[in-house]
Design an enzyme around this catalytic site. Structure first.
Site, PDB file in Angstrom:
ATOM      1  N   ARG A 132       0.850  -1.197   0.000  1.00 11.75           N
ATOM      2  CA  ARG A 132       0.000   0.000   0.000  1.00 11.75           C
ATOM      3  C   ARG A 132       0.883   1.243   0.000  1.00 11.75           C
ATOM      4  O   ARG A 132       0.807   2.071   0.910  1.00 11.75           O
ATOM      5  CB  ARG A 132      -0.936   0.009   1.209  1.00 11.75           C
ATOM      6  CG  ARG A 132      -1.670  -1.299   1.479  1.00 11.75           C
ATOM      7  CD  ARG A 132      -2.549  -1.775   0.372  1.00 11.75           C
ATOM      8  NE  ARG A 132      -3.889  -1.211   0.337  1.00 11.75           N
ATOM      9  CZ  ARG A 132      -4.902  -1.592   1.087  1.00 11.75           C
ATOM     10  NH1 ARG A 132      -4.745  -2.493   2.011  1.00 11.75           N
ATOM     11  NH2 ARG A 132      -6.102  -1.062   0.925  1.00 11.75           N
ATOM     12  N   GLN A 143      -0.599   2.885  -5.816  1.00 11.11           N
ATOM     13  CA  GLN A 143      -2.029   3.194  -5.618  1.00 11.11           C
ATOM     14  C   GLN A 143      -2.890   2.826  -6.831  1.00 11.11           C
ATOM     15  O   GLN A 143      -3.991   2.328  -6.684  1.00 11.11           O
ATOM     16  CB  GLN A 143      -2.214   4.670  -5.295  1.00 11.11           C
ATOM     17  CG  GLN A 143      -2.313   4.903  -3.809  1.00 11.11           C
ATOM     18  CD  GLN A 143      -2.350   6.376  -3.438  1.00 11.11           C
ATOM     19  OE1 GLN A 143      -2.187   7.248  -4.289  1.00 11.11           O
ATOM     20  NE2 GLN A 143      -2.549   6.648  -2.177  1.00 11.11           N
ATOM     21  N   ASP A 199      -3.767  -0.855  -6.815  1.00 12.01           N
ATOM     22  CA  ASP A 199      -4.225  -1.370  -5.530  1.00 12.01           C
ATOM     23  C   ASP A 199      -5.665  -1.886  -5.626  1.00 12.01           C
ATOM     24  O   ASP A 199      -6.622  -1.145  -5.412  1.00 12.01           O
ATOM     25  CB  ASP A 199      -4.100  -0.241  -4.499  1.00 12.01           C
ATOM     26  CG  ASP A 199      -4.463  -0.677  -3.106  1.00 12.01           C
ATOM     27  OD1 ASP A 199      -4.971  -1.806  -2.940  1.00 12.01           O
ATOM     28  OD2 ASP A 199      -4.256   0.115  -2.179  1.00 12.01           O
ATOM     29  N   SER A 252      -7.962  -1.821  -2.517  1.00 13.46           N
ATOM     30  CA  SER A 252      -8.655  -0.546  -2.304  1.00 13.46           C
ATOM     31  C   SER A 252      -9.812  -0.359  -3.274  1.00 13.46           C
ATOM     32  O   SER A 252     -10.898   0.061  -2.869  1.00 13.46           O
ATOM     33  CB  SER A 252      -7.683   0.628  -2.461  1.00 13.46           C
ATOM     34  OG  SER A 252      -6.822   0.680  -1.360  1.00 13.46           O
TER      35      SER A 252
HETATM   36  P1  NAD Z   1      -8.364  -3.285   6.332  1.00 14.09           P
HETATM   37  O1  NAD Z   1      -9.348  -3.791   5.325  1.00 14.09           O
HETATM   38  O2  NAD Z   1      -7.187  -4.102   6.669  1.00 14.09           O
HETATM   39  O3  NAD Z   1      -9.162  -2.990   7.695  1.00 14.09           O
HETATM   40  C1  NAD Z   1     -10.299  -2.172   7.713  1.00 14.09           C
HETATM   41  C2  NAD Z   1     -10.257  -1.272   8.918  1.00 14.09           C
HETATM   42  O4  NAD Z   1     -10.548  -2.023  10.099  1.00 14.09           O
HETATM   43  C3  NAD Z   1      -8.899  -0.613   9.166  1.00 14.09           C
HETATM   44  O5  NAD Z   1      -9.053   0.788   9.148  1.00 14.09           O
HETATM   45  C4  NAD Z   1      -8.491  -1.131  10.546  1.00 14.09           C
HETATM   46  O6  NAD Z   1      -7.782  -0.160  11.300  1.00 14.09           O
HETATM   47  C5  NAD Z   1      -9.833  -1.439  11.161  1.00 14.09           C
HETATM   48  N1  NAD Z   1      -9.804  -2.358  12.322  1.00 14.09           N
HETATM   49  C6  NAD Z   1      -9.049  -3.467  12.520  1.00 14.09           C
HETATM   50  N2  NAD Z   1      -9.336  -4.038  13.699  1.00 14.09           N
HETATM   51  C7  NAD Z   1     -10.315  -3.290  14.266  1.00 14.09           C
HETATM   52  C8  NAD Z   1     -11.036  -3.376  15.483  1.00 14.09           C
HETATM   53  N3  NAD Z   1     -10.807  -4.347  16.374  1.00 14.09           N
HETATM   54  N4  NAD Z   1     -11.960  -2.424  15.738  1.00 14.09           N
HETATM   55  C9  NAD Z   1     -12.194  -1.433  14.853  1.00 14.09           C
HETATM   56  N5  NAD Z   1     -11.551  -1.295  13.699  1.00 14.09           N
HETATM   57  C10 NAD Z   1     -10.620  -2.216  13.392  1.00 14.09           C
HETATM   58  O7  NAD Z   1      -7.876  -1.826   5.957  1.00 14.09           O
HETATM   59  P2  NAD Z   1      -7.761  -1.106   4.558  1.00 14.09           P
HETATM   60  O8  NAD Z   1      -9.036  -0.453   4.239  1.00 14.09           O
HETATM   61  O9  NAD Z   1      -7.208  -2.066   3.595  1.00 14.09           O
HETATM   62  O10 NAD Z   1      -6.704   0.022   4.888  1.00 14.09           O
HETATM   63  C11 NAD Z   1      -5.560  -0.252   5.673  1.00 14.09           C
HETATM   64  C12 NAD Z   1      -4.575   0.894   5.652  1.00 14.09           C
HETATM   65  O11 NAD Z   1      -3.973   1.019   4.390  1.00 14.09           O
HETATM   66  C13 NAD Z   1      -5.143   2.243   5.963  1.00 14.09           C
HETATM   67  O12 NAD Z   1      -4.194   2.921   6.736  1.00 14.09           O
HETATM   68  C14 NAD Z   1      -5.264   2.910   4.636  1.00 14.09           C
HETATM   69  O13 NAD Z   1      -5.275   4.303   4.713  1.00 14.09           O
HETATM   70  C15 NAD Z   1      -4.018   2.391   4.018  1.00 14.09           C
HETATM   71  N6  NAD Z   1      -4.028   2.473   2.571  1.00 14.09           N
HETATM   72  C16 NAD Z   1      -2.974   3.068   1.955  1.00 14.09           C
HETATM   73  C17 NAD Z   1      -2.957   3.154   0.580  1.00 14.09           C
HETATM   74  C18 NAD Z   1      -1.824   3.786  -0.127  1.00 14.09           C
HETATM   75  O14 NAD Z   1      -1.157   4.637   0.401  1.00 14.09           O
HETATM   76  N7  NAD Z   1      -1.537   3.333  -1.331  1.00 14.09           N
HETATM   77  C19 NAD Z   1      -3.980   2.611  -0.161  1.00 14.09           C
HETATM   78  C20 NAD Z   1      -5.039   2.011   0.517  1.00 14.09           C
HETATM   79  C21 NAD Z   1      -5.044   1.931   1.885  1.00 14.09           C
END
Ligand code: NAD
Length: 385
Positions: free
Chosen positions: A120, A125, A128, A131
């Site tokens: 990520r 991006q 991804d 996402s």
């Molecule tokens: P994910 O699908 O792994 O998880 C979904 C959400 O659930 C996350 O925000 C996580 O913090 C939350 N979570 C986990 N356990 C929990 C609990 N017990 N109670 C409440 N919430 C809980 O996450 P995602 O949507 O794939 O995103 C993960 C990270 O990656 C984020 O920081 C996002 O901003 C980042 N991201 C970065 C990029 C990039 O820079 N290219 C792209 C996409 C996502």
């Protein structure tokens, strides 16, 4: 370079790994593109929507005998066995749950890139797919909640009186959660967001929602993901969430921890504390559910509360989810489908391309699952030990 697109065979999978818009860009890279006949039918993309330079086949030996095979989900082990030694597969694989597929890829010496392993980072991006598909899921989850409720979401001021806006609580404010918050907000609901990563507060608030805080729970893990909670943290979180859930009309859960089953956040008692007619949409269903009552792909009635556990929500938005996924694939394969050396820049239409992996590229190095007959991803290796 010859590329094929497989037909998806998983139950309920309506997405496809190629759409006409992306196929057009691909054929410009001197790619000979072959698609499984009718592969796009379930996402309403008929074969004749593609241009004439795209070919179609029903012959699986022909389809899987190409230099690169593209798919949404990993093909069957029988189909992998038809792949050429050293050919490339790009798809979601979930290797830790699919040891047979990993074995087949090793045996066939396939270079397999797993879309879920793409790091990520900013440069990745546009590739991804976690996402892009999570965004589709979050959007649809808010609509599912709206549809399942026997109430309005927005506030309505009418001659028949004033309707108060519905309250929607979104647990987990990653990509899917933020899209659910934005969508429920656009429909006029009063939205609350919660996450264990406290830096999501700003993102939740920027969408006009209220951020909920469980005192003493801060669980930032590696790479921007969350870590698992301790028993004490879990209790604090549940105490806080139980109160908000009792007041909510709809709860959407999206919480995930990489490589682990979905964290169990919503207990039976918390569901029993919800209002009659309230609904819970559990996007964690495919990982075992964020709610202990969730059953994948079923709607469970518990008292007067209904719990929906859709396991493949992006497939319910197949047309656009496929479009985004195909574009992610195109952006990704351009890391290794590259121009041959020494070509005439003045004649872009006559350029030829080759497959060449730069293993110093972090994106390729981290997303490769198998190559040269070995499982090379450390975390999947550990999970399968
Ligand atoms: P994910 O699908 O792994 O998880 C979904 C959400 O659930 C996350 O925000 C996580 O913090 C939350 N979570 C986990 N356990 C929990 C609990 N017990 N109670 C409440 N919430 C809980 O996450 P995602 O949507 O794939 O995103 C993960 C990270 O990656 C984020 O920081 C996002 O901003 C980042 N991201 C970065 C990029 C990039 O820079 N290219 C792209 C996409 C996502």
């Amino acid at each position: 370079v010859s590329i094929s697109v497989a037909r998806e065979t998983a139950a309920g999978e309506k997405r496809v790994a190629m759409v006409p818009k992306v196929a057009k860009k691909l054929t410009k890279l001197d790619v000979d593109l072959l698609i499984a006949k009718g592969a796009g039918d379930a996402s309403r993309i008929p074969d004749d929507a593609f241009e004439d330079d795209v070919n179609f086949s029903d012959d699986s030996s022909e389809l899987f005998g190409r230099d690169i095979v593209l798919a949404v989900n990993a093909p069957s082990t029988d189909d992998i066995a038809k792949m050429k030694q050293g050919s490339v597969l790009v798809s979601f694989v979930q290797g830790h749950n699919n040891p047979d597929v990993v074995e087949a890829l090793k045996k066939q010496q396939v270079t397999c890139f797993a879309m879920e392993l793409i790091p990520r980072i900013t440069r990745a991006q546009s590739m991804d797919a976690l996402s892009s598909q999570a965004a589709a899921a979050g959007y649809k989850a808010a609509l599912m909640a709206a549809n399942a409720l026997e109430r309005f979401l927005p506030m309505l001021t009418t001659a028949a009186g004033t309707i108060r806006p519905a309250k929607v609580l979104v647990i987990g404010a990653g990509v899917a959660g933020l899209q659910a918050i934005a969508t429920a907000g656009r429909l006029g609901a009063k939205v609350y967001g919660y996450d264990v990563r406290t830096d999501t507060k700003e993102q939740v608030e920027s969408l006009g929602a209220e951020f909920l805080v469980a005192e003493g729970v801060k669980a930032e893990g590696d790479g921007g993901y969350a870590r698992e909670l301790t028993a004490e943290e879990k209790q604090k979180q549940q105490d806080m969430l139980a109160k908000s859930m009792a007041d909510a009309d709809a709860v959407i859960t999206t919480a995930a921890v990489p490589g682990k089953p979905a964290p169990k956040i919503v207990s039976k008692a918390m569901v029993e504390g919800m209002k009659p007619g309230a609904v819970l949409i559990d996007l964690g269903a495919s990982g075992g559910g964020n709610c202990e009552l969730t059953k994948p792909d079923e709607t469970v009635s518990h008292g007067a509360v209904t719990i929906h556990g859709p396991s493949n929500v992006p497939a319910l938005l197949a047309e656009h989810a496929s479009e985004m996924y195909a574009q992610n694939l195109l952006n990704f394969i351009q890391l290794f489908v590259v121009e041959e050396d020494g070509q005439d820049e003045a004649k872009p239409d006559e350029k030829t391309y080759k497959i060449d992996f730069n293993w110093d590229d972090e994106i390729l190095a981290k997303s490769v699952l198998t190559r040269d007959g070995e499982l090379v991803n450390e975390s999947v290796k550990k999970a399968l030990e």
